[in-house]
Design a protein around this motif. Structure first.
Motif, mmCIF file in Angstrom:
data_model
loop_
_atom_site.group_PDB
_atom_site.id
_atom_site.type_symbol
_atom_site.label_atom_id
_atom_site.label_comp_id
_atom_site.label_asym_id
_atom_site.label_seq_id
_atom_site.Cartn_x
_atom_site.Cartn_y
_atom_site.Cartn_z
ATOM 1 N N GLY A 177 2.361 1.704 -3.410
ATOM 2 C CA GLY A 177 1.365 2.192 -4.362
ATOM 3 C C GLY A 177 1.098 3.672 -4.198
ATOM 4 N N ILE A 178 0.991 4.124 -2.934
ATOM 5 C CA ILE A 178 0.742 5.543 -2.687
ATOM 6 C C ILE A 178 1.909 6.379 -3.184
ATOM 7 C CG2 ILE A 178 0.490 7.246 -0.853
ATOM 8 C CD1 ILE A 178 -1.043 5.029 0.674
ATOM 9 N N LYS B 19 6.466 15.994 -8.460
ATOM 10 C CA LYS B 19 6.983 16.624 -9.655
ATOM 11 C C LYS B 19 8.026 17.631 -9.230
ATOM 12 C CE LYS B 19 2.901 16.096 -10.180
ATOM 13 N NZ LYS B 19 1.469 16.271 -10.222
ATOM 14 N N ILE C 176 3.805 7.177 4.276
ATOM 15 C CA ILE C 176 2.454 7.367 3.734
ATOM 16 C C ILE C 176 1.979 8.783 4.038
ATOM 17 C CG2 ILE C 176 0.038 6.708 4.048
ATOM 18 C CD1 ILE C 176 0.895 3.846 4.289
ATOM 19 N N LEU C 177 2.184 9.223 5.307
ATOM 20 C CA LEU C 177 1.784 10.586 5.685
ATOM 21 C C LEU C 177 2.512 11.612 4.828
ATOM 22 C CD1 LEU C 177 1.671 10.796 9.558
ATOM 23 C CD2 LEU C 177 -0.144 11.322 7.974
ATOM 24 N N ALA D 61 0.839 -1.200 0.000
ATOM 25 C CA ALA D 61 0.000 0.000 0.000
ATOM 26 C C ALA D 61 0.872 1.248 0.000
ATOM 27 C CB ALA D 61 -0.932 -0.017 1.210
ATOM 28 N N LEU E 82 1.780 6.532 -7.005
ATOM 29 C CA LEU E 82 0.706 7.328 -7.595
ATOM 30 C C LEU E 82 0.853 8.811 -7.300
ATOM 31 C CD1 LEU E 82 -2.284 4.987 -6.877
ATOM 32 C CD2 LEU E 82 -1.483 5.676 -9.109
ATOM 33 N N LEU E 83 1.436 9.139 -6.143
ATOM 34 C CA LEU E 83 1.548 10.548 -5.772
ATOM 35 C C LEU E 83 2.980 11.029 -5.877
ATOM 36 C CD1 LEU E 83 -0.711 10.786 -2.620
ATOM 37 C CD2 LEU E 83 -1.226 11.564 -4.899
ATOM 38 N N ASN F 36 3.784 11.273 1.846
ATOM 39 C CA ASN F 36 3.304 11.292 0.457
ATOM 40 C C ASN F 36 1.932 11.934 0.359
ATOM 41 O OD1 ASN F 36 5.408 10.057 -0.993
ATOM 42 N ND2 ASN F 36 4.902 8.125 -0.016
ATOM 43 N N MET F 37 1.061 11.641 1.346
ATOM 44 C CA MET F 37 -0.273 12.246 1.306
ATOM 45 C C MET F 37 -0.187 13.755 1.473
ATOM 46 S SD MET F 37 -2.452 9.803 0.875
ATOM 47 C CE MET F 37 -4.025 10.515 1.264
ATOM 48 N N LYS F 38 0.769 14.207 2.286
ATOM 49 C CA LYS F 38 0.909 15.633 2.514
ATOM 50 C C LYS F 38 1.400 16.321 1.252
ATOM 51 C CE LYS F 38 3.940 18.652 5.181
ATOM 52 N NZ LYS F 38 5.090 18.760 4.282
ATOM 53 N N GLY F 39 2.421 15.728 0.608
ATOM 54 C CA GLY F 39 2.923 16.294 -0.633
ATOM 55 C C GLY F 39 3.498 17.678 -0.434
#
Lengths: 120, 233, 85
Positions: free
Chosen positions: B77-78, B85, B224-225, B74, B81-82, B227-230
């Motif tokens: 995958g995250i 750039k 994960i955090l 998971a 996908l994220l 990557n979600m934050k970006g």
């Protein structure tokens, strides 16, 4: 009414509410929130299956006599299963939210009705 | 309104299924089957005070290895996908800076929370807690740093290194059981002596494995955090 | 015994109300916080059902990390700027 039944009713109600939300909501984040509620309900039901009234946690410290342990503690197996299910649940939710973010970047919409590419 | 009717029918049918379960289940009064065996023999077999830990790490160790793999998949995958750039616009929305209390408080709390997470997974075989809870506590410390300072970045190289090596050592300890104790002993904790029941250096490899799981889960949840934050700012 | 059952019933009712609110309100932030409340009450129920390991996991992951992940995702799907691959 014993405690197992009370927690079962709570868990089943959460499952039904989350399921209803997943089927009727249009916003994709709301659908994932519905799935999170279903997960919480299922986990509650599973832990309640192992609960025995009047017994203590499955930790063999000074409160539990080793020779009589099996008559003093609650069932540890559902707890071990739920422990791993919670961690998996949050990872799967995060992966689904990632898909939502990617879909949003393509079409700038959160409504499930705007994604009809696979509808026949 | 057929669109409303079908969900309603599904929910009502699920309600009757669950009603059947709720009315037919009697509460337990005694442990049966495998749980009874674990409760009676867990202490002498594995030497762990916390039976949940004994089940998660040794009796059902293969499931835990699979679960850590699912978490890894998971997270990968995250990250895929994220992915970032490199070039980023500067004219985006600006984040509000965190308050002084949050900044100062996080400097004080982050080391304590990290240490508490390590304490939880080292003592996993003696008290409630273990690798998953300790890892989540470490990820909470990273989360607090993200909240206090929006330009904070984690060191990806170190995190990837910790995660990879804890995963490799976890599998190696499992294979060591096959080598030392023979077939069908994968992930057995008795390749080390069991020690004195109730002390920190007991229960064979359980503290070792749970430390590795804690490091792996902590770094994975933090990634994960992250990557979600970006790039928020 | 009566007190214990009363606590369980109250907690269960609070969880069901929070879940209904989470699905019913229009504001997504309120909805996410309501799901966090469901998780927090679930963690208290686990503690009362003699499952301290599960309670710790649920409090740290279900109520803490999961809520923040949802909020980050909401933030990422709200920006108005153009972002092309």
């Amino acid at each position: 009414m014993n405690i197992t039944t009370i927690v079962h009713i709570t868990g089943f109600a959460l499952i039904l509410i989350g399921f209803w939300g997943m089927l009727t909501q249009k916003n994709m984040i709301k659908i994932i929130l519905g799935l999170a509620i279903v997960e919480t309900g299922v986990q509650l039901v599973m832990v309640a299956f192992g609960f025995i009234d009047g017994r203590t946690a499955p930790i063999l410290d000074s409160a539990v006599e080793l020779s009589k342990a099996s008559s003093l503690i609650v069932d540890p197996v559902p707890q071990a299963l739920v422990l791993t299910a919670i961690v998996i649940g949050v990872a799967v939710n995060a992966l689904m939210l990632t898909f939502v973010i990617r879909l949003y970047q393509q079409k700038k919409s959160l409504s499930i009705n705007d994604y009809k590419d696979l509808k026949w | 309104m057929i669109k409303r009717l079908i969900p309603l029918l599904l929910v009502i049918s699920l309600f009757f299924i669950l009603l059947k379960v709720a009315t037919n289940v009697a509460p337990n009064y005694d442990l049966t089957g495998v749980a009874k065996t674990y409760a009676e023999q867990g202490a002498s077999d594995l030497g762990a005070m916390n039976l949940v830990t004994a089940i998660v790490v040794t009796y059902r160790g293969l499931d835990t290895l699979g679960e850590v793999t699912v978490l890894f998949m998971a997270g990968t995958g995250i990250a895929l996908l994220l992915r970032r750039k490199k070039k980023k616009n500067d004219s985006g929305i600006k984040n509000r800076a965190a308050s002084e209390i949050l900044k100062t408080g996080s400097k004080l709390l982050v080391p304590i929370i990290t240490m508490f997470g390590a304490y939880i997974f080292i003592n996993g075989h003696l008290s409630p807690g273990g690798g998953f809870q300790g890892g989540a506590a470490i990820a909470s410390a990273v989360m607090l740093m993200f909240l206090a300072d929006s330009s904070f970045k984690i060191n990806h190289k170190v995190f990837v290194l910790i995660e990879s090596f804890s995963g490799i050592f976890y599998v190696l300890i499992g294979v060591l059981g096959l080598v030392i104790l023979g077939a069908d002993n994968f992930l057995d904790n008795r390749i080390l002596p069991l020690g004195t029941f109730g002390t920190i250096l007991s229960a064979g490899t359980i503290p070792l494995i749970y430390t590795l799981v804690g490091l792996k889960v902590g770094t994975e949840l933090a990634s994960i955090l992250d990557n979600m934050k970006g790039e928020l700012e | 015994m009566e007190l214990q059952q009363g606590i369980f019933i109250l907690m269960g009712l609070a969880m069901i109300i929070a879940a209904v609110l989470a699905m019913h309100v229009k504001d997504l932030i309120s909805s996410i916080i309501a799901v966090g409340v469901v998780s927090l009450f679930a963690s208290i129920l686990y503690l009362l059902m003699q499952a301290p390991d599960v309670a710790m996991t649920e409090a740290a992951i279900g109520a803490g990390l999961s809520t923040l992940i949802f909020l980050y995702a909401l933030h990422k799907t709200k920006d108005v700027e153009e972002e092309n691959d």
